[in-house]
Design a protein around this motif. Sequence first.
Motif, PDB file in Angstrom:
ATOM      1  N   ASP A 107       0.835  -1.191   0.000  1.00 28.60           N
ATOM      2  CA  ASP A 107       0.000   0.000   0.000  1.00 28.60           C
ATOM      3  C   ASP A 107       0.876   1.249   0.000  1.00 28.60           C
TER       4      ASP A 107
ATOM      5  N   SER B  84      -1.144   0.208 -11.958  1.00 27.17           N
ATOM      6  CA  SER B  84      -0.308   0.039 -10.772  1.00 27.17           C
ATOM      7  C   SER B  84       1.061   0.661 -11.004  1.00 27.17           C
TER       8      SER B  84
ATOM      9  N   HIS C 155      -3.359   0.845  -8.025  1.00 28.35           N
ATOM     10  CA  HIS C 155      -4.260   1.992  -7.943  1.00 28.35           C
ATOM     11  C   HIS C 155      -5.676   1.531  -8.293  1.00 28.35           C
ATOM     12  N   THR C 156      -5.780   0.674  -9.317  1.00 28.35           N
ATOM     13  CA  THR C 156      -7.045   0.030  -9.678  1.00 28.35           C
ATOM     14  C   THR C 156      -6.738  -1.371 -10.167  1.00 28.35           C
ATOM     15  N   PRO C 157      -7.557  -2.339  -9.882  1.00 31.97           N
ATOM     16  CA  PRO C 157      -8.632  -2.281  -8.887  1.00 31.97           C
ATOM     17  C   PRO C 157      -8.044  -2.148  -7.491  1.00 31.97           C
ATOM     18  N   ASP C 158      -8.899  -1.787  -6.533  1.00 31.34           N
ATOM     19  CA  ASP C 158      -8.444  -1.613  -5.162  1.00 31.34           C
ATOM     20  C   ASP C 158      -7.824  -2.902  -4.630  1.00 31.34           C
TER      21      ASP C 158
ATOM     22  N   PHE D  96      -6.599  -5.563  -1.630  1.00 29.43           N
ATOM     23  CA  PHE D  96      -7.202  -5.948  -0.353  1.00 29.43           C
ATOM     24  C   PHE D  96      -6.232  -6.831   0.406  1.00 29.43           C
TER      25      PHE D  96
END
Length: 144
Positions: A14, A52, A71-74, A76
Amino acid sequence: MPVRRMDNVLIVVDDLEAVKAFFLELGLVLEGETTVGGPEVGALIGLEDVRSTIAMLRTPDGQGIELDKFHTPDPFRLGPVDAPVNAMGYRRVMFDVDGIDELVARMRTRGAEIIGEMTYGESYRLAYIRGPEGIIVGLAERLG
């Protein structure tokens, strides 16, 4: 044998800057950094609408750590940041180092948590440290 060598290990992060600084402090060298995305990247990794930022770091002998900030997709998280070493999945990367005591002390001043240290027979001094985002790194220094 079809496999010739290992090229790199991917770590999804992150806080790219904090994790990159951690590995640079350990002695890896930044080889490059770029942002990627688009349908070709998505098809390769099995995701849609991918974007990314990737930072590639290398050890002096050429082994790589690839840090990837999606950055996309988020992204997890599958488990707790401070998961123990026996949690399922990739848990650590280990480096052969010189001057383990000085390196551990320096990493400690940079916020790394020392999980444990030991001497393995007369062969190695070992230390496990936890860095940003719970990343566990093993350090091994050959004795003698």
